[in-house]
Design an enzyme around this catalytic site. Structure first.
Site, short mmCIF file in Angstrom:
data_model
loop_
_atom_site.label_atom_id
_atom_site.label_comp_id
_atom_site.label_asym_id
_atom_site.label_seq_id
_atom_site.Cartn_x
_atom_site.Cartn_y
_atom_site.Cartn_z
N GLY A 65 0.41 -1.12 -0.48
CA GLY A 65 0.13 -0.16 0.15
C GLY A 65 0.95 0.94 -0.46
N CYS A 92 5.22 -6.10 1.56
CA CYS A 92 5.88 -5.11 1.64
C CYS A 92 5.03 -4.40 3.07
CB CYS A 92 5.12 -4.31 -0.31
SG CYS A 92 6.16 -2.74 -0.38
N TYR A 93 4.06 -2.97 2.85
CA TYR A 93 2.81 -2.83 3.59
C TYR A 93 2.86 -3.64 4.39
CZ TYR A 93 0.26 -0.36 5.90
OH TYR A 93 -0.77 1.03 6.99
N HIS A 179 7.72 -7.06 -3.90
CA HIS A 179 6.70 -7.75 -4.51
C HIS A 179 6.55 -8.82 -5.61
CE1 HIS A 179 4.20 -3.77 -3.11
NE2 HIS A 179 5.71 -3.27 -3.66
N GLU A 181 3.96 -10.58 -6.89
CA GLU A 181 3.58 -11.10 -7.64
C GLU A 181 3.26 -10.08 -9.52
OE1 GLU A 181 3.20 -8.66 -4.80
OE2 GLU A 181 2.33 -6.83 -5.47
N SER A 233 -23.16 -3.16 -24.24
CA SER A 233 -22.35 -2.58 -24.51
C SER A 233 -21.58 -3.67 -26.03
CB SER A 233 -20.97 -2.24 -24.49
OG SER A 233 -20.03 -2.94 -24.17
N GLY A 234 -22.31 -4.64 -26.66
CA GLY A 234 -21.48 -5.74 -27.66
C GLY A 234 -19.87 -6.15 -27.02
N GLY A 235 -19.23 -5.28 -26.14
CA GLY A 235 -17.53 -5.57 -25.96
C GLY A 235 -18.26 -6.61 -24.98
N VAL A 236 -17.12 -7.65 -24.32
CA VAL A 236 -16.66 -8.48 -23.74
C VAL A 236 -17.12 -8.89 -22.22
CG1 VAL A 236 -14.34 -8.16 -23.87
CG2 VAL A 236 -15.11 -10.70 -22.88
N ASP A 237 -16.78 -7.64 -21.57
CA ASP A 237 -17.43 -7.69 -20.28
C ASP A 237 -19.08 -7.66 -20.50
OD1 ASP A 237 -14.71 -6.83 -20.64
OD2 ASP A 237 -15.04 -4.78 -20.13
N SER A 238 -19.74 -6.63 -20.81
CA SER A 238 -20.97 -7.49 -20.74
C SER A 238 -21.80 -8.44 -20.94
CB SER A 238 -21.76 -5.49 -20.90
OG SER A 238 -20.98 -5.57 -22.81
N LYS A 379 -9.56 -8.76 -16.77
CA LYS A 379 -10.15 -9.51 -18.33
C LYS A 379 -9.95 -10.48 -19.05
CE LYS A 379 -11.01 -6.01 -21.44
NZ LYS A 379 -12.41 -5.60 -21.59
#
Ligand code: XMP
Length: 523
Positions: A65, A92-93, A179, A181, A233-238, A379
């Site tokens: 953080g 880290c933090y 880090h 990750e 929206s036509g996009g992959v997420d929605s 994504k």
């Protein structure tokens, strides 16, 4: 804030929650854990030891953080978590905090250590099992543990950080100052895997199909017999969000597609055909282009454009919800990067980089609750979920398209003439990218219309016309990206075609900026 389904208990056998202290890479830790086959999600650092225990986790991670443990309002954790007997890894933090809570001395340094450092391992067991004795790690910190209490052992150090990896002598607690990750720590995945499998005892069996079932179940419980509208929206997420909801609650779902006048060429037809025919979803298409364009007239500031588009979306949704007969929930395909870039992380500390119209006040305005089943995913994880849902490749692998659409790809004020130029240029660009088999190799390719004119010569005449910039990037999570090395001959074809076929354009340029420091979109 409207309640969300996030607060329901998690049904997985193996959970390793990550307490989010605000690092931009905190969610990457979750993702690495999921990749290793245990479920993980970010949770608030204020989660009590009792609440954590009730989740029945096999391990806990304390993220990094931006704070110093000595800041006045430095986030902290319930000290009781260290007594739960559950393995804890501080990053880290998170490591500094754990050490401070247990009585170690942390030095506050005005000098930040940022970048690669050589790690020298003295004890290659447990967390550092099978990691080479000398390796590189990615550091990004100001403070560090100075006076290591005798309760701890040091397992590794770097030239400037004497206690880079530590382990408590009696508690199942360990910490790394770097880090693990991020990909800049080459053996970071091994270190995390040692924690997840070796120390927490994970069997590594968690799969996206399990997430799908669990998420459907959570959505069903959360919405009951309520009505859900989902902005498509036509996009992959929605699309993935809608398909998941359709599986979970069937005809309680109505999808709304807003033609905001800022779409790519033929996009509306494609979406209508795809979602009505393929998914048999109750799809309403709202024709709102005039209203959006009127709101945007003369507006040049990117954030103001986003704000206005966001407000108009709210209005359109309100009206559509009223037509549908009252919706109780609004579903959105919000992904984790949208959340973090809008400064909505658990710790409330991550910097706001852009306003994403799909995160924020919408549910409050609508008087509905929010359903965001993809909120913890990146994504590429959403794409995997789409495949598990049986969505066709042309949807799953579609390049993302931002909610504010072409408005953020037409720099400066938006008008119909410019949008048409942009649509035509974008269509040619994508045709050539697909024809060259580069679509799947790139994460996002699009045209940008610049707010300048340049001099050219066509035939025997001087021209003074618009400039199109081509943006093509490679990225796995869209939080970082590199410009794609599109072959010169492909770029030449694209440029020739755009200049010859799109009236009003006499110059094409190629964007060679990486993210950071640039962003993927130009606005
Ligand atoms: P940036 O430009 O922030 O983009 O590097 C990262 C990813 O997010 C998309 N993007 C948006 N998506 N609403 C969205 O739904 C937005 O306001 C928005 N702005 C950027 C962008 O296309 C890229 O995939």
């Amino acid at each position: 804030m409207a309640p969300s389904q996030q607060h329901h208990p998690l049904p997985y056998d193996e959970i390793i929650p990550v307490l989010d202290f605000g690092s931009q890479t905190a969610q990457l830790i979750c993702r690495r854990i999921r990749e290793a086959g245990a479920f993980s999600k970010l949770i608030s650092p204020t989660t009590s030891a009792a609440e954590l225990k009730a989740m029945n986790p096999i391990g806990i991670v304390l993220s990094g953080g931006p704070s110093s443990v000595y800041d006045d309002n430095a986030p902290t954790c319930d000290p009781e978590i260290f007594k739960l007997g559950i393995p804890i890894l501080g990053v880290c933090y998170g490591m500094q905090l754990a050490c401070k809570v247990l009585g170690c001395e942390i030095t506050h340094s005005s000098h930040h250590e940022y970048g690669r450092a050589g790690l020298h391992i003295e004890n290659r067991t447990g967390l550092l099992d099978a990691v080479p004795e000398k390796t590189t790690v990615w550091m990004s910190h100001g403070d560090q543990v100075h006076g290591l209490d005798e309760q701890f052992d040091t397992l590794a150090s770097t030239p400037t950080c004497p206690h880079a990896v530590v382990r408590h002598k009696s508690l199942p607690l360990m910490g790394v100052q770097f880090h693990p990750e991020v990909t800049h720590t080459p053996h970071g995945v091994d270190i995390l895997r040692n924690f997840i499998v070796g120390i927490c005892g994970s069997h590594g069996q968690w799969k996206m199909a399990e997430f799908l079932e669990a998420e459907c179940d959570r959505v069903r419980k959360f919405v009951g017999d309520g009505r859900v509208i989902c902005g498509l929206s036509g996009g992959v997420d929605s699309a993935v969000c809608a398909a998941l909801l359709s599986k979970a609650i069937g005809d309680q779902l109505t999808c709304v597609f807003v033609d905001n006048g800022l779409l790519r060429k033929n996009e509306r037809d494609l979406v209508e055909a795809e979602f009505r025919d393929h998914f048999h979803i109750d799809l309403r298409v709202v024709d709102a282009g005039d209203a959006f364009l009127a709101d945007l007239a003369g507006i040049e500031d990117p954030q103001e454009k986003r704000r206005r588009i966001g407000h108009r979306f709210v209005e359109v949704f309100k009206e559509e919800a009223a037509h549908i007969g009252g919706a109780d929930f609004l579903a959105q395909g919000t992904l984790y990067p949208d959340v973090i870039e809008s400064g909505h992380g658990h710790a409330g500390q991550s910097a706001t980089i852009k306003i994403h119209h799909n995160v924020g006040g919408l549910p409050d305005e609508l008087g509905v609750q929010l359903v965001e089943p993809l909120r913890d995913l990146f994504k590429d994880e959403a794409r995997r979920l789409g495949e598990v849902l049986g969505l066709p490749d042309r949807i799953v692998w579609r390049h993302p398209f931002p909610g504010p659409g072409l408005a953020v790809r037409m720099l400066g004020a938006v008008d119909e003439e410019g949008l048409n130029i942009l649509r035509n240029a974008d269509e040619i660009l994508l045709e050539e990218i697909v024809a060259s088999s580069l679509y799947r190799q790139t994460a996002q390719v699009f045209a940008v219309l610049l707010p300048v004119r340049s001099v050219g010569v066509m035939g025997d005449s001087r021209t003074y016309d618009r400039v199109i910039a081509i943006r093509a990037v490679e990225s796995s999570d869209f939080m970082t990206a590199d410009w794609a090395r599109i072959p010169f001959d492909v770029l030449a074809r694209i440029s020739n075609r755009i200049i010859n076929e799109v009236v009003g354009v006499n110059r094409v340029v190629y964007d060679i900026s990486s993210k950071p420091p640039a962003t993927i979109e130009w606005e």
